[in-house]
Design a protein around this motif. Structure first.
Motif, PDB file in Angstrom:
ATOM      1  N   GLY A  20      41.439  -4.679 -21.397  1.00  0.00           N
ATOM      2  CA  GLY A  20      40.521  -4.642 -20.998  1.00  0.00           C
ATOM      3  C   GLY A  20      39.950  -6.046 -21.860  1.00  0.00           C
ATOM      4  N   LEU A  21      41.079  -6.333 -22.876  1.00  0.00           N
ATOM      5  CA  LEU A  21      40.279  -7.426 -23.914  1.00  0.00           C
ATOM      6  C   LEU A  21      40.545  -8.422 -22.570  1.00  0.00           C
ATOM      7  N   GLN A  22      41.791  -8.469 -21.552  1.00  0.00           N
ATOM      8  CA  GLN A  22      41.631  -9.646 -20.544  1.00  0.00           C
ATOM      9  C   GLN A  22      40.263  -9.830 -20.370  1.00  0.00           C
ATOM     10  N   LYS A  23      40.014  -8.095 -19.633  1.00  0.00           N
ATOM     11  CA  LYS A  23      38.848  -8.279 -18.705  1.00  0.00           C
ATOM     12  C   LYS A  23      37.368  -8.416 -19.761  1.00  0.00           C
ATOM     13  N   LEU A  24      37.403  -8.610 -20.788  1.00  0.00           N
ATOM     14  CA  LEU A  24      36.506  -8.688 -21.489  1.00  0.00           C
ATOM     15  C   LEU A  24      36.121 -10.728 -21.890  1.00  0.00           C
ATOM     16  N   GLU A  25      37.304 -11.225 -21.634  1.00  0.00           N
ATOM     17  CA  GLU A  25      37.388 -12.637 -21.978  1.00  0.00           C
ATOM     18  C   GLU A  25      36.708 -12.746 -20.427  1.00  0.00           C
ATOM     19  N   GLU A  26      36.840 -12.356 -19.586  1.00  0.00           N
ATOM     20  CA  GLU A  26      36.707 -13.067 -17.890  1.00  0.00           C
ATOM     21  C   GLU A  26      35.464 -12.585 -17.764  1.00  0.00           C
ATOM     22  N   ASP A  27      34.734 -11.809 -18.701  1.00  0.00           N
ATOM     23  CA  ASP A  27      33.087 -11.442 -18.647  1.00  0.00           C
ATOM     24  C   ASP A  27      32.555 -12.443 -19.342  1.00  0.00           C
ATOM     25  N   CYS A  28      33.436 -13.195 -20.418  1.00  0.00           N
ATOM     26  CA  CYS A  28      32.525 -14.033 -21.297  1.00  0.00           C
ATOM     27  C   CYS A  28      32.540 -15.256 -20.851  1.00  0.00           C
ATOM     28  N   ARG A  29      33.377 -15.659 -19.175  1.00  0.00           N
ATOM     29  CA  ARG A  29      33.067 -16.856 -18.759  1.00  0.00           C
ATOM     30  C   ARG A  29      31.447 -17.374 -17.768  1.00  0.00           C
ATOM     31  N   PRO A  30      31.165 -16.300 -17.379  1.00  0.00           N
ATOM     32  CA  PRO A  30      29.908 -16.506 -16.745  1.00  0.00           C
ATOM     33  C   PRO A  30      28.648 -16.505 -17.900  1.00  0.00           C
ATOM     34  N   PHE A  31      29.044 -16.244 -19.249  1.00  0.00           N
ATOM     35  CA  PHE A  31      28.002 -16.234 -20.155  1.00  0.00           C
ATOM     36  C   PHE A  31      27.901 -17.368 -20.644  1.00  0.00           C
ATOM     37  N   ASN A  32      28.788 -18.492 -20.696  1.00  0.00           N
ATOM     38  CA  ASN A  32      28.803 -19.635 -21.698  1.00  0.00           C
ATOM     39  C   ASN A  32      27.745 -20.640 -20.847  1.00  0.00           C
ATOM     40  N   ASP A  33      27.763 -20.922 -20.215  1.00  0.00           N
ATOM     41  CA  ASP A  33      26.256 -21.412 -19.399  1.00  0.00           C
ATOM     42  C   ASP A  33      25.742 -21.967 -20.169  1.00  0.00           C
ATOM     43  N   PRO A  34      25.204 -22.949 -20.709  1.00  0.00           N
ATOM     44  CA  PRO A  34      24.226 -23.107 -21.588  1.00  0.00           C
ATOM     45  C   PRO A  34      23.145 -22.933 -20.971  1.00  0.00           C
ATOM     46  N   GLN A  35      22.827 -22.854 -20.012  1.00  0.00           N
ATOM     47  CA  GLN A  35      21.577 -22.511 -19.605  1.00  0.00           C
ATOM     48  C   GLN A  35      20.560 -21.165 -19.562  1.00  0.00           C
ATOM     49  N   GLN A  36      22.052 -20.259 -20.169  1.00  0.00           N
ATOM     50  CA  GLN A  36      21.487 -19.139 -20.232  1.00  0.00           C
ATOM     51  C   GLN A  36      21.850 -18.257 -21.479  1.00  0.00           C
ATOM     52  N   MET A  37      20.293 -17.962 -21.715  1.00  0.00           N
ATOM     53  CA  MET A  37      20.103 -18.078 -23.415  1.00  0.00           C
ATOM     54  C   MET A  37      19.501 -16.650 -23.213  1.00  0.00           C
ATOM     55  N   GLU A  38      20.036 -15.065 -23.187  1.00  0.00           N
ATOM     56  CA  GLU A  38      19.620 -13.805 -23.696  1.00  0.00           C
ATOM     57  C   GLU A  38      19.803 -13.067 -24.776  1.00  0.00           C
ATOM     58  N   ALA A  39      19.059 -12.345 -25.052  1.00  0.00           N
ATOM     59  CA  ALA A  39      19.243 -10.982 -26.638  1.00  0.00           C
ATOM     60  C   ALA A  39      20.097 -10.190 -26.480  1.00  0.00           C
ATOM     61  N   VAL A  40      20.336 -10.182 -24.853  1.00  0.00           N
ATOM     62  CA  VAL A  40      21.169  -8.794 -25.154  1.00  0.00           C
ATOM     63  C   VAL A  40      22.712  -9.625 -24.055  1.00  0.00           C
ATOM     64  N   TYR A  41      23.556  -9.211 -23.968  1.00  0.00           N
ATOM     65  CA  TYR A  41      25.134  -9.180 -22.548  1.00  0.00           C
ATOM     66  C   TYR A  41      25.908  -7.844 -22.530  1.00  0.00           C
ATOM     67  N   ARG A  42      25.856  -8.111 -21.553  1.00  0.00           N
ATOM     68  CA  ARG A  42      26.249  -6.373 -20.958  1.00  0.00           C
ATOM     69  C   ARG A  42      27.453  -6.516 -20.016  1.00  0.00           C
ATOM     70  N   PHE A  43      28.403  -5.435 -20.995  1.00  0.00           N
ATOM     71  CA  PHE A  43      29.582  -5.704 -20.834  1.00  0.00           C
ATOM     72  C   PHE A  43      30.162  -3.896 -20.281  1.00  0.00           C
ATOM     73  N   CYS A  44      31.041  -4.149 -18.957  1.00  0.00           N
ATOM     74  CA  CYS A  44      31.026  -2.518 -18.689  1.00  0.00           C
ATOM     75  C   CYS A  44      32.778  -2.671 -19.007  1.00  0.00           C
ATOM     76  N   ILE A  45      33.202  -1.408 -19.469  1.00  0.00           N
ATOM     77  CA  ILE A  45      35.022  -1.326 -20.086  1.00  0.00           C
ATOM     78  C   ILE A  45      35.111  -0.327 -19.429  1.00  0.00           C
ATOM     79  N   SER A  46      36.253  -0.344 -18.278  1.00  0.00           N
ATOM     80  CA  SER A  46      36.603   0.931 -17.543  1.00  0.00           C
ATOM     81  C   SER A  46      38.016   1.908 -19.020  1.00  0.00           C
ATOM     82  N   VAL A  47      37.124   3.489 -19.334  1.00  0.00           N
ATOM     83  CA  VAL A  47      38.046   4.615 -19.462  1.00  0.00           C
ATOM     84  C   VAL A  47      38.834   5.354 -19.044  1.00  0.00           C
ATOM     85  N   ASN A  48      39.792   5.273 -18.808  1.00  0.00           N
ATOM     86  CA  ASN A  48      40.767   6.448 -18.661  1.00  0.00           C
ATOM     87  C   ASN A  48      40.914   7.497 -19.856  1.00  0.00           C
ATOM     88  N   PRO A  49      40.443   8.665 -19.588  1.00  0.00           N
ATOM     89  CA  PRO A  49      40.532   9.468 -20.838  1.00  0.00           C
ATOM     90  C   PRO A  49      41.980  10.118 -21.061  1.00  0.00           C
TER      91      PRO A  49
END
Length: 675
Positions: A20-49
């Motif tokens: 999950g940490l590796q996927k979190l790092e991959e999901d953060c990359r698109p948000f680093n676009d300087p033209q993209q500025m948002e209040a909230v950043y959405r992350f989907c975490i896969s959880v196996n109970p």
């Protein structure tokens, strides 16, 4: 506090082990676009109970029993990971991290299963559950607010800048719970105002799902006082357009009570969606296995006995055998294969006794994997209404044909339909799609929209020949044709198979009278005693068979198609369309599966040719291939000697077919591949 820290530590361990940490790092990359500025950043975490429970049983219990608290724990861990690893510098506060936990599965216990026939009405814990059902209505995709930034109206307050006040959508929340103008600052109690340019929008779609048992009430063979209620699902973001109208799904979601004053509605926030098909017992009864063994010496006897003994409570043996065989062929051929390709066999029966044939079709309908009997006053394809959950968009409701997806839709007597309905039926039969026009002005959109839905079912219909004034043949009618009265010729052509059913000598009238005097009593003792359950198991097993054409069968089917196309084009001006060869192959495959084989042989091709030739003759007249109207069942099958007589007649008809092929399509075997 120590317990919370321990749970956060366990969540971090799970994310590390599961990737999950590796996927979190991959999901953060698109948000680093300087033209993209948002209040909230959405992350989907896969959880196996199951894996979470192995790491920490208390955390696993929290995930399964209190998903909102579990989401807050993972949100805190993800925020710390992002700040510690410097993954996304745009995030300043924990509330900017919008975490959505995607559960892979739930424990297979009754507590986690939601029966749509008896779902809870009272308040209960918002814990995940899974349910199985049928999609009966769906809306267009609309927007909702994923998150919004609010600033304090007091400029001297620290919250007048930065990201201190963030509102994020939670399961079951309405739009007003996320965006409103009466929020108060936590520090100075001043009014908050939204910074609109930081609002984050997502996609939303509403789906109505109902228990599949509801279709038993629509098939007209089961009377029940039960009332079924649908449940509304909210699909958000990546789940939008993951469900199709008329299909079955297994949904994992979180129930919620949606407050819209003065009403409270019960709905489910979908967490994951998977296609679902109920499991049927794929077995053949001992009775049919014994019959298959006894009739193994004959090429056609097994399917003949199946048709002869089918529906004896509705029609006596020997009557409507060809129709009974066609109904069984349609049942075993109607399916969706592994490549999501639909196979169907449409049927139009012409008769002077629509009552008995309608009963026979209704009886056969309950053997279909999904059967719906359409009422002429109801909606056949799709209807529109305004969504009642606040979105104001169009809600598309499934009609009978879409509800019968993957099964059979019985239309009944076509004489009960108006011309516009008959035209709509013809259009759907030809294109296998239905279009729905949505006026934009009425449903809150700037532009009109037209959506298309695939119609994946077989159609059964009747045409009444009892009115002599309507059904008298024209003086210039071609030999063998029948006047279809209220059914246009183009509509008859759109049906795959057209059959004429005759009641010989009033035998059916006697059968109906005897059934009324002795209801439920077997009127025709036979050495073959097959139950409806036997036929149900046989159809389920035959549907799952995968068949292939043998060279001999391919030669007969393609040769007949080419010869018939040449003869009818030259003598009658009738062009045999490509759908004719598809019908031939479909009939041959269905007969092969009904006989519990996996290789289509010449005997299957012969039955297909006889049925197809009779159908074309009824519509366009006889050709050089002269066969009797009841060629598939040319004699009564009450005795074993009659079965042998039928075999001999079919052998002769096969030779006639071969002579027809070699006369009018010479060299058919050499250019089959080219065609």
């Amino acid at each position: 506090m120590s317990d919370i820290l321990s749970l956060k530590e366990s969540a971090l361990v799970y994310l590390d082990r599961s990737g999950g940490l590796q996927k979190l790092e991959e999901d953060c990359r698109p948000f680093n676009d300087p033209q993209q500025m948002e209040a909230v950043y959405r992350f989907c975490i896969s959880v196996n109970p199951s894996d979470v429970i192995e790491v920490d049983p208390e955390l696993g219990d929290c995930v399964l029993q209190d998903p909102l608290t579990a989401t807050a724990l993972f949100q805190s861990v993800c925020f710390l990971a992002i700040k510690t690893l410097s993954l996304l510098n745009k995030i300043h506060t924990e509330s900017q991290v919008n975490v959505v936990l995607k559960l892979t599965h739930l424990p297979p216990f009754p507590e986690y299963s939601l029966d749509l026939c008896s779902f809870p009405r009272g308040y209960g814990p918002m814990r995940p559950v899974f349910m199985e059902g049928l999609v009966i209505a769906i809306t267009r995709v609309t927007k909702y607010t994923q998150g919004a930034r609010f600033l304090c109206s007091d400029e001297e307050c620290p919250c007048s800048a930065g990201f201190h006040h963030i509102r994020v959508h939670a399961p079951g929340a309405t739009e007003s719970a996320t965006v409103r103008n009466d929020f108060i600052c936590r520090i100075c109690s001043s009014a908050l105002k939204e910074d609109v340019k930081f609002r984050v929008l997502g996609d939303k779609q509403l789906v109505e799902m109902i228990n599949v048992k509801t279709l038993d009430l629509l098939s007209a063979h089961q009377q029940s006082s039960l009332r079924y209620q649908s449940v509304t699902l909210f699909l958000r973001d990546e789940l939008c357009n993951s469900m199709r109208i008329g299909r079955l799904y297994r949904v994992l979601g979180i129930p919620a009570h949606v407050h819209q004053w003065p009403n409270i509605t019960w709905s489910v926030e979908a967490n994951s969606v998977q296609p679902w098909e109920p499991e049927y017992p794929h077995k053949v009864s001992a009775s049919f296995q014994q019959l298959l063994k006894v009739t193994s010496s004959s090429r056609w006897r097994f399917s003949a006995v199946l048709a002869h003994c089918f529906g004896l409570n509705v029609a006596p043996p020997g009557l409507y055998n060809t129709l009974k065989l066609a109904l069984l062929l349609s049942l075993v051929q109607t399916r969706v294969d592994a490549k999501d390709t639909f196979h169907n066999l449409d049927l139009l029966a012409v008769t002077a006794d629509t009552l008995i044939l309608e009963r026979l079709m209704t009886y056969s309908l309950k053997l279909a994997s999904r059967g719906v009997r359409h009422q002429a006053s109801g909606e056949m394809f799709a209807s529109l209404s305004r969504d009642g959950h606040g979105s104001g968009t169009a809600n598309i409701h499934a009609g009978s044909a879409l509800l019968a997806t993957g099964g059979v839709c019985m239309l009944g007597d076509l004489g009960c339909y108006k011309k516009d309905k008959l035209d709509a039926i013809q259009s759907v039969l030809e294109s296998s799609t239905v279009s729905v026009f949505i006026p934009g002005k009425k449903y809150g959109e700037d532009a009109d929209q037209q959506l298309s839905f695939p119609v994946l079912c077989s159609f059964w219909a009747l045409a009444d020949s009892s009115d002599a004034s309507r059904w008298t043949l024209r003086a210039d009618a071609v030999l063998g044709t029948v006047d279809l009265g209220p059914v246009p010729a183009q509509l008859a052509d759109a049906f795959g198979l057209v059959m004429q059913c005759r009641d010989v000598g009033g035998e059916q009238t006697l059968h109906t009278l005897q059934q009324a005097v002795h209801p439920g009593k077997p009127l025709y003792p036979s050495c073959w005693d097959f139950t409806t359950q036997d036929y149900q198991e046989l159809v389920n097993h035959a549907q799952g068979l995968r068949v292939e054409l043998s060279p001999g069968a391919e030669k007969i089917l393609h040769g007949y198609y080419m010869a018939s196309r040449r003869v009818r084009t030259q003598s009658q001006g009738v062009k045999m369309s490509v759908t004719s060869i598809k019908l031939l192959v479909s009939l041959a495959e269905a007969h092969c599966k009904l006989c519990l084989r996996t290789r289509v042989q010449e005997e299957d091709a012969v039955i297909a040719v006889l049925l197809c030739e009779n159908s074309v003759t009824l519509k366009h007249g006889a050709s050089a291939l002269i066969i009797p109207p009841d060629s598939v069942f040319p004699c009564n099958l009450g005795e074993v000697d009659n079965l042998q007589q039928r075999d001999d007649i079919l052998e002769d008809l096969q030779q006639n077919i071969l002579r027809f092929i070699y006369t009018y399509a010479p060299g058919a075997g050499s250019y089959i591949t080219e065609e």
